[in-house]
Scaffold this motif. Structure first.
Motif, PDB file in Angstrom:
ATOM      1  N   ALA A   1     -55.623  42.776   0.188  1.00 25.76           N
ATOM      2  CA  ALA A   1     -55.934  43.132  -0.991  1.00 25.76           C
ATOM      3  C   ALA A   1     -56.780  44.258  -0.964  1.00 25.76           C
ATOM      4  CB  ALA A   1     -56.830  42.134  -1.969  1.00 25.76           C
ATOM      5  N   ALA A   2     -57.654  44.103  -0.585  1.00 23.49           N
ATOM      6  CA  ALA A   2     -58.562  45.464   0.054  1.00 23.49           C
ATOM      7  C   ALA A   2     -57.831  46.809   0.562  1.00 23.49           C
ATOM      8  CB  ALA A   2     -59.889  45.429   0.762  1.00 23.49           C
ATOM      9  N   SER A   3     -57.426  46.415   1.741  1.00 26.15           N
ATOM     10  CA  SER A   3     -56.087  48.065   1.917  1.00 26.15           C
ATOM     11  C   SER A   3     -55.942  48.207   0.828  1.00 26.15           C
ATOM     12  CB  SER A   3     -55.427  47.198   2.609  1.00 26.15           C
ATOM     13  OG  SER A   3     -54.250  47.747   3.832  1.00 26.15           O
ATOM     14  N   MET A   4     -54.962  47.758   0.119  1.00 24.22           N
ATOM     15  CA  MET A   4     -54.056  48.175  -1.082  1.00 24.22           C
ATOM     16  C   MET A   4     -55.201  49.093  -1.997  1.00 24.22           C
ATOM     17  SD  MET A   4     -51.982  46.225  -3.859  1.00 24.22           S
ATOM     18  CE  MET A   4     -52.842  45.427  -4.702  1.00 24.22           C
ATOM     19  N   GLY A   5     -56.937  48.353  -2.069  1.00 18.59           N
ATOM     20  CA  GLY A   5     -57.385  49.296  -2.992  1.00 18.59           C
ATOM     21  C   GLY A   5     -58.142  49.929  -1.668  1.00 18.59           C
TER      22      GLY A   5
ATOM     23  N   ALA B   1     -58.851  51.268   5.526  1.00 20.28           N
ATOM     24  CA  ALA B   1     -57.310  50.637   4.945  1.00 20.28           C
ATOM     25  C   ALA B   1     -55.919  50.856   6.239  1.00 20.28           C
ATOM     26  CB  ALA B   1     -56.608  51.760   3.404  1.00 20.28           C
ATOM     27  N   SER B   2     -56.137  51.199   6.797  1.00 17.86           N
ATOM     28  CA  SER B   2     -55.168  51.445   7.388  1.00 17.86           C
ATOM     29  C   SER B   2     -55.238  50.473   8.342  1.00 17.86           C
ATOM     30  CB  SER B   2     -54.224  52.986   8.081  1.00 17.86           C
ATOM     31  OG  SER B   2     -54.117  53.936   7.730  1.00 17.86           O
ATOM     32  N   VAL B   3     -56.310  50.566   9.165  1.00 14.26           N
ATOM     33  CA  VAL B   3     -56.863  48.869  10.081  1.00 14.26           C
ATOM     34  C   VAL B   3     -56.576  48.071   9.029  1.00 14.26           C
ATOM     35  CG1 VAL B   3     -58.813  48.201  11.019  1.00 14.26           C
ATOM     36  CG2 VAL B   3     -58.527  50.720  11.352  1.00 14.26           C
ATOM     37  N   MET B   4     -57.325  47.661   8.128  1.00 16.40           N
ATOM     38  CA  MET B   4     -57.183  46.901   7.186  1.00 16.40           C
ATOM     39  C   MET B   4     -56.020  46.297   7.033  1.00 16.40           C
ATOM     40  SD  MET B   4     -59.954  46.887   4.370  1.00 16.40           S
ATOM     41  CE  MET B   4     -61.522  45.689   4.798  1.00 16.40           C
TER      42      MET B   4
ATOM     43  N   VAL C   1     -54.446  44.573  10.261  1.00 17.72           N
ATOM     44  CA  VAL C   1     -55.167  43.585  10.728  1.00 17.72           C
ATOM     45  C   VAL C   1     -54.615  42.041   9.874  1.00 17.72           C
ATOM     46  CG1 VAL C   1     -57.315  41.857  10.341  1.00 17.72           C
ATOM     47  CG2 VAL C   1     -57.231  44.244  11.378  1.00 17.72           C
ATOM     48  N   SER C   2     -53.913  43.080   8.388  1.00 17.81           N
ATOM     49  CA  SER C   2     -53.295  41.656   7.764  1.00 17.81           C
ATOM     50  C   SER C   2     -52.000  41.355   8.410  1.00 17.81           C
ATOM     51  CB  SER C   2     -53.172  42.022   6.597  1.00 17.81           C
ATOM     52  OG  SER C   2     -52.755  43.037   6.138  1.00 17.81           O
ATOM     53  N   PHE C   3     -51.839  41.925   8.579  1.00 18.83           N
ATOM     54  CA  PHE C   3     -49.885  42.445   9.273  1.00 18.83           C
ATOM     55  C   PHE C   3     -50.315  41.649   9.777  1.00 18.83           C
ATOM     56  CE2 PHE C   3     -47.038  43.665  12.432  1.00 18.83           C
ATOM     57  CZ  PHE C   3     -46.016  43.533  12.044  1.00 18.83           C
ATOM     58  N   ILE C   4     -51.089  41.653  11.334  1.00 16.01           N
ATOM     59  CA  ILE C   4     -51.281  40.699  12.455  1.00 16.01           C
ATOM     60  C   ILE C   4     -51.493  39.670  12.330  1.00 16.01           C
ATOM     61  CG2 ILE C   4     -52.250  40.237  14.598  1.00 16.01           C
ATOM     62  CD1 ILE C   4     -52.604  43.471  14.764  1.00 16.01           C
ATOM     63  N   LEU C   5     -52.378  39.016  11.451  1.00 18.56           N
ATOM     64  CA  LEU C   5     -52.350  37.738  10.681  1.00 18.56           C
ATOM     65  C   LEU C   5     -51.582  36.932  10.361  1.00 18.56           C
ATOM     66  CD1 LEU C   5     -56.547  38.527   9.186  1.00 18.56           C
ATOM     67  CD2 LEU C   5     -55.757  36.922  11.931  1.00 18.56           C
TER      68      LEU C   5
ATOM     69  N   SER D   1     -45.486  36.341   4.880  1.00 14.54           N
ATOM     70  CA  SER D   1     -46.204  35.882   4.027  1.00 14.54           C
ATOM     71  C   SER D   1     -45.805  37.496   3.401  1.00 14.54           C
ATOM     72  CB  SER D   1     -47.372  35.939   4.263  1.00 14.54           C
ATOM     73  OG  SER D   1     -48.341  36.058   2.823  1.00 14.54           O
ATOM     74  N   ARG D   2     -44.995  36.861   2.356  1.00 16.65           N
ATOM     75  CA  ARG D   2     -44.017  37.743   1.015  1.00 16.65           C
ATOM     76  C   ARG D   2     -45.431  38.657   0.068  1.00 16.65           C
ATOM     77  NH1 ARG D   2     -39.852  38.073   1.010  1.00 16.65           N
ATOM     78  NH2 ARG D   2     -38.729  37.208  -0.942  1.00 16.65           N
ATOM     79  N   LYS D   3     -46.572  37.783  -0.025  1.00 18.45           N
ATOM     80  CA  LYS D   3     -47.969  37.907  -0.600  1.00 18.45           C
ATOM     81  C   LYS D   3     -48.260  39.605  -0.127  1.00 18.45           C
ATOM     82  CE  LYS D   3     -49.663  35.124  -3.059  1.00 18.45           C
ATOM     83  NZ  LYS D   3     -51.216  34.212  -3.578  1.00 18.45           N
ATOM     84  N   VAL D   4     -48.661  38.815   1.270  1.00 18.68           N
ATOM     85  CA  VAL D   4     -49.732  40.354   1.611  1.00 18.68           C
ATOM     86  C   VAL D   4     -47.773  41.675   2.084  1.00 18.68           C
ATOM     87  CG1 VAL D   4     -50.485  40.171   4.084  1.00 18.68           C
ATOM     88  CG2 VAL D   4     -50.741  38.693   2.991  1.00 18.68           C
ATOM     89  N   GLY D   5     -47.284  41.022   2.308  1.00 15.80           N
ATOM     90  CA  GLY D   5     -46.167  42.211   2.415  1.00 15.80           C
ATOM     91  C   GLY D   5     -45.858  43.347   1.842  1.00 15.80           C
ATOM     92  N   MET D   6     -45.865  42.412   0.142  1.00 11.95           N
ATOM     93  CA  MET D   6     -46.229  43.555  -0.848  1.00 11.95           C
ATOM     94  C   MET D   6     -47.232  44.088  -1.124  1.00 11.95           C
ATOM     95  SD  MET D   6     -42.885  43.412  -2.225  1.00 11.95           S
ATOM     96  CE  MET D   6     -43.665  44.210  -4.016  1.00 11.95           C
ATOM     97  N   MET D   7     -48.132  43.544  -0.476  1.00 10.02           N
ATOM     98  CA  MET D   7     -49.116  44.368  -1.246  1.00 10.02           C
ATOM     99  C   MET D   7     -49.719  45.406   0.686  1.00 10.02           C
ATOM    100  SD  MET D   7     -52.480  41.621  -1.495  1.00 10.02           S
ATOM    101  CE  MET D   7     -52.263  40.778  -2.731  1.00 10.02           C
ATOM    102  N   ILE D   8     -49.383  45.372   1.541  1.00  6.33           N
ATOM    103  CA  ILE D   8     -48.527  46.166   1.821  1.00  6.33           C
ATOM    104  C   ILE D   8     -47.716  47.264   1.734  1.00  6.33           C
ATOM    105  CG2 ILE D   8     -48.427  47.072   4.380  1.00  6.33           C
ATOM    106  CD1 ILE D   8     -49.883  44.424   5.359  1.00  6.33           C
ATOM    107  N   ILE D   9     -47.158  46.752   1.207  1.00  4.69           N
ATOM    108  CA  ILE D   9     -45.842  47.800   0.387  1.00  4.69           C
ATOM    109  C   ILE D   9     -46.391  49.133  -0.834  1.00  4.69           C
ATOM    110  CG2 ILE D   9     -43.753  48.180  -0.609  1.00  4.69           C
ATOM    111  CD1 ILE D   9     -41.875  45.648   1.222  1.00  4.69           C
ATOM    112  N   ILE D  10     -47.163  47.734  -1.097  1.00  2.00           N
ATOM    113  CA  ILE D  10     -47.697  48.372  -2.310  1.00  2.00           C
ATOM    114  C   ILE D  10     -48.716  49.554  -2.048  1.00  2.00           C
ATOM    115  CG2 ILE D  10     -48.658  48.560  -4.733  1.00  2.00           C
ATOM    116  CD1 ILE D  10     -47.508  45.756  -4.719  1.00  2.00           C
TER     117      ILE D  10
END
Length: 146
Positions: free
Chosen positions: A9-13, A59-62, A65-69, A75-84
């Motif tokens: 979410a922070a990355s998306m922001g 944002a790229s680093v975050m 990191v969320s992808f690696i975690l 995680s569909r939620k994390v995947g959608m946030m990264i795509i957005i």
């Protein structure tokens, strides 16, 4: 929710903040006079590098990191946030690229010419990594036989 959701979410922001900063500076460069009041001269290179270091790089680093975690369990939620976030970056940089024709030639530098295409290229792997998370299936835990 896990930490990876908050990081995504922070990355998306941060991606959205970076796009807003870049759109505002490109809009300003179209309308700014060459010689400003009080002898202040606007230089776009330091501002663009500042926006990159404040917005796009973290944002790229975050996103990474969320992808690696969350790649192990998916995680569909994390995947959608990264795509957005990646889609926001792609759309915003494409919009900034359309501004380049109207920029005063005084403000055309290497940073102003190269930033939008560079971050359009960066947004594509971000979107791909988000799609990988959407397809990831959770692994079954190993059963203790002993």
């Amino acid at each position: 929710m896990g930490v990876e959701v908050w990081i995504a979410a922070a990355s998306m922001g941060l991606f959205a903040m970076f796009v807003g900063e870049m759109v505002s500076i490109y809009n300003y460069m179209q309308e700014a006079p060459e010689d400003m009041e009080f002898g202040i001269i606007f230089e776009p290179n330091p501002k663009i590098l500042q926006f990159i270091s404040i917005g796009a790089a973290p944002a790229s680093v975050m996103a990474a990191v969320s992808f690696i975690l969350s790649k192990r369990h998916g995680s569909r939620k994390v995947g959608m946030m990264i795509i957005i976030g990646g889609a926001t970056l792609l759309a915003g940089m494409a919009f900034c690229y359309t501004y380049q024709d109207g920029i005063d030639p005084v403000y055309i530098t290497v940073a102003t010419e190269i930033s939008p295409p560079l971050f359009m290229i960066v947004s594509i792997p971000v979107i791909i990594f988000g799609m990988i998370l959407l397809r990831a299936k959770p692994r079954r835990p190993k059963r203790p036989y002993m």
